[in-house]
Design a protein around this motif. Structure first.
Motif, PDB file in Angstrom:
ATOM      1  N   LYS A   1       0.784  -1.234   0.000  1.00 25.28           N
ATOM      2  CA  LYS A   1       0.000   0.000   0.000  1.00 25.28           C
ATOM      3  C   LYS A   1       0.818   1.288   0.000  1.00 25.28           C
TER       4      LYS A   1
ATOM      5  N   ASP B   1      -0.841   6.699   6.738  1.00 26.54           N
ATOM      6  CA  ASP B   1      -1.666   6.462   5.541  1.00 26.54           C
ATOM      7  C   ASP B   1      -1.593   5.002   5.099  1.00 26.54           C
TER       8      ASP B   1
ATOM      9  N   SER C   1      -4.818   2.548   4.283  1.00 29.51           N
ATOM     10  CA  SER C   1      -4.941   1.898   2.982  1.00 29.51           C
ATOM     11  C   SER C   1      -4.871   0.370   3.117  1.00 29.51           C
TER      12      SER C   1
ATOM     13  N   HIS D   1      -7.606  -2.518   2.172  1.00 34.78           N
ATOM     14  CA  HIS D   1      -7.201  -3.623   1.294  1.00 34.78           C
ATOM     15  C   HIS D   1      -7.529  -4.979   1.936  1.00 34.78           C
TER      16      HIS D   1
ATOM     17  N   ARG E   1      -8.682   3.768  -4.018  1.00 38.47           N
ATOM     18  CA  ARG E   1      -9.531   4.302  -2.945  1.00 38.47           C
ATOM     19  C   ARG E   1      -9.509   5.825  -2.985  1.00 38.47           C
TER      20      ARG E   1
END
Ligand code: PPS
Length: 366
Positions: A85, A200, A204, A208, A328
């Motif tokens: 990610k 972040d 993410s 996922h 996203r």
């Protein structure tokens, strides 16, 4: 007819084996195994831990570990390496485009990204009996495999054999850390390591692990943050992954880039890549590629080609419908919407303990 890549049971979950990389692969302690099984429905064969490092990987990794460690790299290879990610797909698309489609007129650019730029260790992730990697022989990946590896058995590593077979120059994706990859990797090939601020990454990665049946995380967000700070997520520990890259930062064949810098100054970062890759692209070419690989353009292009639904059949359509798909937000700083002050403090403590001496200065979004 479908190809089911996980038909080979990955072997005795409880065995301890030594890998060619020098790591010892061990089963998880019973207590941890029990908790993992409650919170994650995508790991029916369980996970293993590798020492040194405490790397956490699917049990199936042992089927591929030595072949990945012995993977024959070429001088024209570029490996795009990240912890999950951190922007791998974005960087893969940039690098592939700079090297193979600089004028954005190569029809091959329309092919599914994993056909052009395979995911080295992906086979180890197809470890759930219900997951069929290929819905049918019409699938672009299955067709590419038949073309590239006509006499090969996909069960011996579908993506691994594609990674071996694709024509030069190869752009290969991996989430594995340096210590599990060929020891001569940097001496032979180029590596682009992308890092992203861990806050972040948590947001993410949580998304996922909820949309992807390969992980199927069913517990709370708070629990997910705890897994992260305990270094108990797949491909972790995050900090060690980054440390292994930072230790090599002066190697001429390693280029480190931060998601946040790519976001704020894409053309500037593409210019740095232009020098590293030796692609000699002009300013207008770089500007066009920056636009072509921007979040909005990649999202539209890849979703139109069925990225969420058809091509990645392990994605859970109901969660995607409610919470968004693979593409996203593509921004920095979205952690601010999700991390409570308590969780934020917990992550700050973890950052202080583990990453403050790595020489990285994370930017946390504005
Ligand atoms: S994976 O599944 O680990 O390979 O994911 P990875 O590709 O490393 O990272 C996915 C996140 O990158 C975002 N993304 C982008 N951001 C900006 N620009 C572009 N072009 C782009 N493409 C992908 C993607 O949306 C994921 O981040 P989040 O924060 O979840 O949106």
């Amino acid at each position: 007819m479908g190809i089911v890549l996980d038909r080979f049971f990955p072997g005795n979950e409880n065995e301890t084996i030594e890998l060619q990389s020098g790591h010892v692969l061990e089963p998880l302690p019973e207590e941890e195994k029990k908790k993992q099984a409650e919170d994650w429905k995508g790991y029916p064969y369980g996970l293993v831990r590798l020492s040194p490092g405490r790397w956490l990987l699917p049990t199936n990794f042992k089927r591929f570990a030595d072949r990945i460690y012995g993977f024959k790299t070429k001088s024209t290879d570029v490996f795009v390496m990240t912890y999950p990610k951190c922007g791998t797909t974005w960087t893969q698309e940039i690098v592939w485009t700079m090297r193979n489609n600089p004028n954005l007129d190569n029809p091959a650019g329309k092919k599914f990204i994993f056909v052009r730029s395979p995911f080295l260790e992906m086979d180890m992730l197809f470890h759930k009996p219900s997951l069929k990697m290929m819905p049918s022989w019409n699938d672009p990946l299955a067709r590419a495999f038949l073309q590239l590896c006509p006499f090969k058995n996909p069960l011996n590593g579908f993506m691994l054999q594609m990674s071996e077979a694709i024509p030069e120059p190869r752009t290969i994706k991996t989430h594995l850390p340096f210590s599990l990859l060929p020891p001569s990797l940097l001496d032979v090939s180029k590596v682009i390591y992308m890092a992203r601020n861990p806050k972040d990454v948590i947001i993410s990665y949580h998304h996922h692990c909820r949309i992807n049946a390969m992980h199927d995380f069913v517990s709370s967000f708070e629990d997910f943050v705890q897994y992260f700070v305990d270094d108990d997520l797949l491909y972790g520990p995050y900090w060690l992954h980054l440390k292994e890259a930072m230790e090599r930062k002066d190697h001429p064949n390693l280029h480190i880039v931060f998601f946040e810098d790519m976001k704020t100054n894409p053309v500037g970062e593409l210019s740095r890549l232009n020098i590293f890759l030796g692609t000699n692209l002009t300013e207008p070419q770089l500007e066009n590629i920056a636009k072509y690989t921007s979040f909005s353009e990649m999202k539209v292009r890849m979703e139109a080609s069925g990225f969420n639904e058809d091509v990645l059949p392990t994605f859970k359509k109901d969660v995607i419908r409610d919470e968004g798909g693979f593409f996203r937000k593509g921004e920095s700083g979205t952690w601010k919407e999700k991390l409570t002050p308590e969780l934020d403090e917990k992550v700050d403590r973890w950052i202080q303990e583990h990453t403050s001496d790595l020489g990285v200065d994370f930017r946390f979004g504005v």
